[in-house]
Design a protein around this motif. Structure first.
Motif, PDB file in Angstrom:
ATOM      1  N   GLU A 170      34.737  46.624  45.714  1.00 45.13           N
ATOM      2  CA  GLU A 170      35.842  45.654  45.696  1.00 45.13           C
ATOM      3  C   GLU A 170      36.161  45.220  47.123  1.00 45.13           C
ATOM      4  O   GLU A 170      36.856  45.946  47.848  1.00 45.13           O
ATOM      5  CB  GLU A 170      37.104  46.292  45.098  1.00 45.13           C
ATOM      6  N   LEU A 214      29.870  48.345  39.863  1.00 49.53           N
ATOM      7  CA  LEU A 214      30.740  47.276  39.359  1.00 49.53           C
ATOM      8  C   LEU A 214      31.218  46.401  40.511  1.00 49.53           C
ATOM      9  O   LEU A 214      31.179  46.805  41.668  1.00 49.53           O
ATOM     10  CB  LEU A 214      31.985  47.858  38.668  1.00 49.53           C
ATOM     11  N   TYR A 215      31.721  45.230  40.159  1.00 49.60           N
ATOM     12  CA  TYR A 215      32.370  44.382  41.149  1.00 49.60           C
ATOM     13  C   TYR A 215      33.822  44.151  40.749  1.00 49.60           C
ATOM     14  O   TYR A 215      34.130  43.974  39.560  1.00 49.60           O
ATOM     15  CB  TYR A 215      31.684  43.008  41.271  1.00 49.60           C
ATOM     16  N   GLY A 216      34.729  44.128  41.721  1.00 56.31           N
ATOM     17  CA  GLY A 216      36.118  43.788  41.465  1.00 56.31           C
ATOM     18  C   GLY A 216      36.683  42.929  42.576  1.00 56.31           C
ATOM     19  O   GLY A 216      36.307  43.058  43.744  1.00 56.31           O
ATOM     20  N   VAL A 219      38.202  38.487  39.672  1.00 54.97           N
ATOM     21  CA  VAL A 219      37.346  38.206  38.514  1.00 54.97           C
ATOM     22  C   VAL A 219      38.169  37.455  37.468  1.00 54.97           C
ATOM     23  O   VAL A 219      39.275  37.871  37.112  1.00 54.97           O
ATOM     24  CB  VAL A 219      36.800  39.515  37.889  1.00 54.97           C
ATOM     25  N   ALA A 224      33.063  35.336  35.745  1.00 54.00           N
ATOM     26  CA  ALA A 224      32.589  36.663  35.327  1.00 54.00           C
ATOM     27  C   ALA A 224      31.073  36.702  35.072  1.00 54.00           C
ATOM     28  O   ALA A 224      30.370  37.596  35.541  1.00 54.00           O
ATOM     29  CB  ALA A 224      33.343  37.101  34.075  1.00 54.00           C
ATOM     30  N   VAL A 228      28.176  38.863  37.237  1.00 51.94           N
ATOM     31  CA  VAL A 228      27.361  39.932  36.642  1.00 51.94           C
ATOM     32  C   VAL A 228      25.871  39.566  36.659  1.00 51.94           C
ATOM     33  O   VAL A 228      25.037  40.347  37.108  1.00 51.94           O
ATOM     34  CB  VAL A 228      27.842  40.262  35.211  1.00 51.94           C
ATOM     35  N   LEU A 236      32.495  44.944  35.641  1.00 52.40           N
ATOM     36  CA  LEU A 236      33.556  44.335  36.437  1.00 52.40           C
ATOM     37  C   LEU A 236      34.818  45.183  36.394  1.00 52.40           C
ATOM     38  O   LEU A 236      35.118  45.806  35.370  1.00 52.40           O
ATOM     39  CB  LEU A 236      33.871  42.943  35.886  1.00 52.40           C
ATOM     40  N   VAL A 238      38.683  44.477  36.635  1.00 55.30           N
ATOM     41  CA  VAL A 238      39.523  43.281  36.541  1.00 55.30           C
ATOM     42  C   VAL A 238      40.993  43.652  36.696  1.00 55.30           C
ATOM     43  O   VAL A 238      41.493  44.503  35.963  1.00 55.30           O
ATOM     44  CB  VAL A 238      39.315  42.589  35.167  1.00 55.30           C
TER      45      VAL A 238
END
Ligand code: PGA
Length: 261
Positions: A170, A214-216, A219, A224, A228, A236, A238
């Motif tokens: 993140e 994961l990505y944050g 989002v 989204a 991804v 994600l 969120v």
């Protein structure tokens, strides 16, 4: 059931919503969304106080799991304001976010976060370890920072526990922003690759294969899928968008493999 192929969508409610009534509404909307979306595993992380009531509504085979937003590294004792893993377990909590940047900003060090990760694993909770830089400079110093945040955790963990990690990257500069200010998928791809490279270099491919990255950070439903698919992440984290079940359902849909009718 959670399989490695499911995209993980973690809803971090932070200190929201203000009432249990609102919490119930968001929860049921989220559960409904998750129930009709295939290939997505949803983890809702509400404030502690809402856990008992939401746990009572948790369906055994449901598509939603419960997570905490933090955890004490200690078992019990004189730790004012903290909550232990043993207190969370009766409420069907199976995940916990750890080292979120909003907690690091309050003074949590890499070492303290590592103790929490170790405690979560010892208690059978799945830790979602947050890492991320506050800002980006041209010299690429943020890569070293991410490595340092990860290494602090590796130092305390046994090799057998490494596959239990989920890593949420993140970038702090993207958190709480609008969709256009999220990280670009191309930048994310580089970072996801870098994190996987660190994991593989230290533990090899077999041990780290099932670790989700994961990505944050900002989002939304509109970014989204790209994050991804093109960012090369497994899910994600969120924040604000997770408080709106319609928006979160749209995010689930965007990243899902296939929709049920
Ligand atoms: P955001 O928060 O989605 O509101 O940017 C993400 C997070 O802090 O986990």
């Amino acid at each position: 059931m959670d399989t490695m192929h499911d995209v993980l969508v973690v809803a971090n409610w932070k200190m929201n919503p203000p009432t249990i009534r609102d919490a119930r509404r968001i929860w049921s909307g989220t559960s409904r969304g998750a129930a009709v979306t295939r290939g997505v595993r949803v983890v809702v992380c509400p404030p502690y106080l809402f856990l008992p009531e939401l746990a009572a509504e948790l369906k055994k085979s449901g598509a939603v799991a419960l997570g905490a937003q933090d955890l004490s590294p200690e078992e019990a004792g004189a730790y004012t304001g903290q909550v232990s893993a043993s207190m969370l377990l009766p409420y069907k909590v199976t995940w916990t976010i750890l080292g979120h940047s909003e907690r690091r900003a309050l003074g949590e060090t890499d070492e303290f976060v590592a103790l929490k990760v170790r405690q979560a694993i010892a208690k059978g909770l799945s830790p979602i370890l947050c890492v991320g830089e506050r800002e980006r400079s041209d010299d690429g110093a943020f890569y070293t920072l991410i490595r340092t945040q990860l290494e602090a955790v590796f130092t305390l963990l046994k090799r057998k526990d490494i596959p239990k990690l989920t890593i949420a990257y993140e970038p702090v500069w993207a958190i709480g922003k609008g969709a256009t200010e999220a990280m670009s998928a191309a930048q994310l791809y580089e970072m996801a690759l870098y994190i996987r490279k660190i994991l593989i270099e230290r533990y090899g491919r077999t041990t780290t294969n099932d670790i989700r990255v994961l990505y944050g950070g900002a989002v939304k439903a509109e970014n989204a899928r790209t994050l991804v698919r093109e960012g090369g992440v497994d899910g994600l984290l969120v924040g604000s968008a997770s408080l709106d079940p319609k928006q979160l359902t749209a995010i689930m849909r965007a990243v899902s493999v296939q929709l049920k009718s």
